[in-house]
Scaffold this motif. Structure first.
Motif, mmCIF file in Angstrom:
data_model
loop_
_atom_site.group_PDB
_atom_site.id
_atom_site.type_symbol
_atom_site.label_atom_id
_atom_site.label_comp_id
_atom_site.label_asym_id
_atom_site.label_seq_id
_atom_site.Cartn_x
_atom_site.Cartn_y
_atom_site.Cartn_z
ATOM 1 N N ASP A 112 0.828 -1.206 0.000
ATOM 2 C CA ASP A 112 0.000 0.000 0.000
ATOM 3 C C ASP A 112 0.865 1.259 0.000
ATOM 4 O O ASP A 112 0.585 2.226 -0.724
ATOM 5 C CB ASP A 112 -0.922 0.007 1.225
ATOM 6 C CG ASP A 112 -1.986 -1.067 1.135
ATOM 7 O OD1 ASP A 112 -2.255 -1.536 0.006
ATOM 8 O OD2 ASP A 112 -2.520 -1.459 2.193
ATOM 9 N N ALA A 113 1.921 1.250 0.818
ATOM 10 C CA ALA A 113 2.780 2.433 0.896
ATOM 11 C C ALA A 113 3.575 2.623 -0.383
ATOM 12 O O ALA A 113 3.687 3.750 -0.912
ATOM 13 C CB ALA A 113 3.721 2.307 2.098
ATOM 14 N N LEU A 114 4.118 1.550 -0.948
ATOM 15 C CA LEU A 114 4.969 1.659 -2.127
ATOM 16 C C LEU A 114 4.159 1.985 -3.381
ATOM 17 O O LEU A 114 4.606 2.759 -4.240
ATOM 18 C CB LEU A 114 5.747 0.350 -2.317
ATOM 19 C CG LEU A 114 6.798 0.035 -1.237
ATOM 20 C CD1 LEU A 114 7.343 -1.378 -1.424
ATOM 21 C CD2 LEU A 114 7.934 1.053 -1.290
ATOM 22 N N SER A 115 2.987 1.367 -3.514
ATOM 23 C CA SER A 115 2.193 1.602 -4.727
ATOM 24 C C SER A 115 1.681 3.035 -4.818
ATOM 25 O O SER A 115 1.411 3.537 -5.924
ATOM 26 C CB SER A 115 1.009 0.623 -4.774
ATOM 27 O OG SER A 115 0.146 0.842 -3.657
ATOM 28 N N HIS A 116 1.530 3.706 -3.682
ATOM 29 C CA HIS A 116 1.082 5.113 -3.689
ATOM 30 C C HIS A 116 2.254 6.078 -3.769
ATOM 31 O O HIS A 116 2.063 7.304 -3.696
ATOM 32 C CB HIS A 116 0.251 5.421 -2.449
ATOM 33 C CG HIS A 116 -1.115 4.825 -2.476
ATOM 34 N ND1 HIS A 116 -1.367 3.515 -2.137
ATOM 35 C CD2 HIS A 116 -2.326 5.365 -2.835
ATOM 36 C CE1 HIS A 116 -2.661 3.262 -2.250
ATOM 37 N NE2 HIS A 116 -3.271 4.370 -2.683
#
Length: 298
Positions: free
Chosen positions: A45-49
């Motif tokens: 979630d953190a990396l994809s955003h």
């Protein structure tokens, strides 16, 4: 080599320490795998955003955890190799394993809490941080357990080597003396066994006549009734009877008569029996005769 209870106990302790070390390592490995599975979604979630495309957004967190698991396997293997030595383990200037565990632990916490904290969900960030934090402490505890197990294994390995050396030396002495190792002699405790040494019968004067054999003299050497008292007998007569009894004892048991056998068979005291045994050991051997020698004519 006969079974030695002390050696067997040391080997069991070393085996138990090795098995416990591997069991703890396996449990920690399972915990790390579970936390990796849970944290991968949070990290994605953190990396994809933040401009990380798939599949890399899915692979980065498992890669960090993979480095941690690799450190677990490598450090466990090194500890096992060091435990096989009988000296102190080598200490490096910097513990690279500890550094790797700290870096991967911090990265795991950041991956899990970054996205909830960015959204203002601080309670969610705290919840997501629990898994990585627990993982860091569990792995550090494993490192300390491994060091203690390694010291136990090293200590038991050293004691096993020393015990085996003592057993080998004892068996070598037993083979040289002709007495099987671990087989006690016929004499009382604390009295060393005498090696078989040949001896001749004492010279006889003209007119020598053979006395009657003392009743039950040999049965006393095996623990039966004691023979007649020899405390007041002529020294030459006592020596002749001791030669006869010793020869029969050698023929029956294959070893010299013990102090107890001489004491019971000749009816003498402890000191006299010990003196006769020492005297017999200094004499060259002669085959036992059917009739006992008689005392020297006065």
């Amino acid at each position: 080599m006969p079974a030695d209870p002390v050696l067997a106990a040391l080997e069991r302790e070393r085996t138990t320490a090795r098995r416990a070390n591997r069991t703890v390592q396996t449990v920690v490995f399972i915990i790390a795998a579970i936390i990796t599975a849970v944290g991968t979604g949070n990290a994605h979630d953190a990396l994809s955003h933040h401009s990380t495309a798939d599949p890399w957004a899915w692979l980065l967190y498992p890669g960090v955890e993979g480095a941690l698991i690799a450190e677990l396997q490598i450090s466990a293997h090194l500890a096992e190799l060091e435990a096989r030595k009988t000296g102190e383990t080598k200490k490096d200037g910097f513990d690279w394993g500890f550094g790797l565990r700290i870096v991967t632990g911090i990265a795991a916490v950041v991956f899990n809490v970054f996205y909830p904290a960015q959204l203002g969900d601080y309670s969610g960030a705290v919840l997501h941080s629990l898994g990585p934090v627990i993982q860091v402490f569990v792995i550090e505890a494993l490192a300390q357990f491994r060091k203690r197990y390694s010291r136990i294994i090293i200590d038991r390995t050293t004691k096993i080597a020393e015990r085996e050396a003592k057993i080998t030396a004892r068996n070598s002495r037993s083979q040289e003396s002709g007495v099987p190792g671990g087989v006690p002699g016929a004499g009382p405790r604390g009295v060393p066994g005498q090696r078989a040494m040949p001896y001749p019968a004492p010279a006889q004067d003209p007119g020598y006549s053979a006395p009657h054999a003392a009743p039950n003299s040999f049965s006393a050497s095996t623990g039966g009734a004691a023979g007649p008292s020899g405390n007041g007998a002529n020294p030459e007569t006592l020596k002749a009877r001791a030669i006869k009894l010793d020869a029969e004892h050698r023929k029956t048991f294959g070893r010299p008569a013990s102090i107890r056998a001489l004491k019971n068979g000749l009816g003498v005291g402890q000191d006299k029996a010990a003196e006769l045994q020492t005297w017999l050991a200094d004499q060259p051997a002669a085959a036992p005769t059917d009739s006992p020698p008689a005392p020297v004519r006065s």
